[in-house]
Design an enzyme around this catalytic site. Structure first.
Site, short mmCIF file in Angstrom:
data_model
loop_
_atom_site.label_atom_id
_atom_site.label_comp_id
_atom_site.label_asym_id
_atom_site.label_seq_id
_atom_site.Cartn_x
_atom_site.Cartn_y
_atom_site.Cartn_z
N ARG A 35 26.64 27.63 -15.36
CA ARG A 35 26.73 26.45 -16.24
C ARG A 35 25.46 26.25 -17.07
NH1 ARG A 35 26.62 20.25 -15.37
NH2 ARG A 35 28.28 19.49 -16.74
N LEU A 96 29.17 18.91 -22.37
CA LEU A 96 29.46 19.90 -21.34
C LEU A 96 30.10 19.10 -20.22
CD1 LEU A 96 29.04 22.66 -19.95
CD2 LEU A 96 26.67 22.04 -19.55
N SER A 97 31.40 19.31 -20.02
CA SER A 97 32.14 18.42 -19.11
C SER A 97 31.61 18.53 -17.68
CB SER A 97 33.62 18.79 -19.12
OG SER A 97 34.12 18.71 -20.42
N ALA A 98 31.82 17.45 -16.91
CA ALA A 98 31.37 17.43 -15.51
C ALA A 98 32.15 18.48 -14.71
CB ALA A 98 31.58 16.05 -14.92
N PRO A 99 31.47 19.23 -13.83
CA PRO A 99 32.13 20.30 -13.08
C PRO A 99 33.36 19.84 -12.31
CG PRO A 99 29.75 20.44 -12.81
CD PRO A 99 30.01 19.19 -13.57
#
Ligand code: SAM
Length: 379
Positions: A35, A96-99
């Site tokens: 990431r 950047l989307s949350a995992p």
């Protein structure tokens, strides 16, 4: 400083501990497509809708890595790129989307080997990269509307050694050139599902998206495409994303109580939005277009704001100790009256939970149903 694998493993364990489903295959992919390669060195870390704080790699690399490998989204663009990222801004317009939500959507997407996927909303390219590693570069196309974001995503993917198709365009139109798809993965919020996504998916294929009607919170939704070109599916959990550009919520003029028709209600306005996800879906289906915000006004008081794009609005005030609550309504419709009626219908149905509702999308629009596609609730 610890190696990257340590951070990735910690993130994956944390996701599993929080209840996310993460099989061995996707865990391997999280290691293969790290990431941090997709995170800017000045990272605005925060929830999708909350305040963000700046964590700089050049100031404290370990804090930066800890942030990048925790379950939070990282804002990568404010105000459609109007200013420098480090300066921050008003609205979050790319991230950047949350995992956790990424993993939840990948689980819902349910890809199989050799399937062709369209992603809508490339952002940093991380999700496209995860899919490309899992399925092969040639199987993944991602559409992004913002030219600057496209450039960044392509560079990030190159740095990660991956090369899925990244095209600049309006994802509301899908991407005809790559159709038919087996899966469409939408990573921006939508109120109305563009029919192009259904049309470009083969029968038996699946479209997943954050359904964010604007009333209370958003929902992780999936549709399976039928042989006669409909999308039929249900809701799997919560989702909060930034909106598809053409479906953003506009700014509303302030509501002025003096301009409104006063009234009162016996219903506690706090029970109507956000207390039950089933109720949220029912009201959004029965009163399409209505949006809600709850505001804590002090001393235990809560004000429910309702709005509609046609200009109608309503305010309802919960005040501790009252038998009835004041209501103010204005504009072409009586929004609280409609929302209250929808809430009472939901109660009369036996307060069904979210998993009993579903959605059907056809070339003429979308409607919601309860228990079966043959039982529509949308007016
Ligand atoms: C939450 S971000 C996507 C996160 C991304 N998938 C990732 O892995 O980092 C949402 C993105 O959708 C993009 N977007 C918004 N409206 C769009 C549209 N109509 N077509 C394509 N992309 C759009 C935004 O510019 C933004 O980059």
């Amino acid at each position: 400083m610890k190696g990257i694998a340590h951070y990735i493993e910690g993130m994956a364990d944390g996701l599993v501990a929080s209840g996310y489903s993460l099989d061995e295959e996707w865990r391997r992919v999280l290691h293969a497509v790290p990431r941090h390669v997709f995170a800017p060195s000045a990272a605005w870390v925060g929830r999708w809708d909350g305040p963000a704080r700046l964590v700089r790699r050049d100031v404290d690399e370990e804090a930066w890595l800890r942030a990048v490998y925790s379950d939070v989204s990282i804002v990568t663009q404010f105000d459609d790129g109007a200013g420098a990222l480090e300066a921050g801004g008003e609205d979050f317009t790319s991230s950047l989307s949350a995992p956790g939500v990424v993993v939840a959507f990948l689980d819902l997407l349910g890809v199989r080997d050799h399937q062709r996927v369209l992603e809508v909303g490339t952002g940093t390219g991380w999700t496209a990269g995860l899919l490309a590693w899992r399925l092969g570069d040639e199987s993944v196309t991602s559409v992004e509307i913002d030219a600057g974001v496209v450039r960044e995503a392509r560079a990030n993917l190159r740095d990660a050694g991956l090369g899925p198709g990244v095209v600049e365009g309006d994802g509301a139109d899908g991407w005809e050139a790559g159709a038919p798809y087996d899966r469409v993965h939408v990573t921006c919020g939508v109120r109305e599902v563009p029919y192009a996504w259904i049309r470009q998916t083969r029968p038996g294929g699946r479209v997943v998206f954050p359904w964010m009607p604007g009333f209370a919170f958003g929902h992780r939704a999936w549709l399976t495409v039928t042989g006669d070109g409909r999308g039929i599916g249900r809701f799997a959990g919560n989702a909060g994303y930034m909106m598809l550009r053409s479906q953003r919520f506009g700014d509303y003029a302030p509501a002025v109580e003096e301009d409104a028709e006063p009234g009162e209600t016996r219903v506690d306005p706090r029970a109507v939005a956000g207390e039950s996800y089933g109720c949220d879906v029912a009201v959004a289906g029965l009163v399409p277009g209505v949006t809600s915000v709850e505001e804590e006004t002090g001393g235990g008081c809560v004000r429910l704001h309702l709005r509609d794009p046609d200009g109608a609005w309503a305010l309802v005030d919960f005040e501790p100790g009252r038998d009835v609550f004041p209501v103010f309504q204005a504009g072409p419709r009586r929004l609280w009256t409609e929302v209250e009626a929808a809430y009472l219908r939901w109660l009369a149905w036996g307060s069904p939970s979210r998993d009993r509702f579903g959605m059907t999308v056809t070339p003429t629009g979308q409607h919601l149903w309860l228990d079966s596609p043959d039982n529509p609730i949308t007016p």
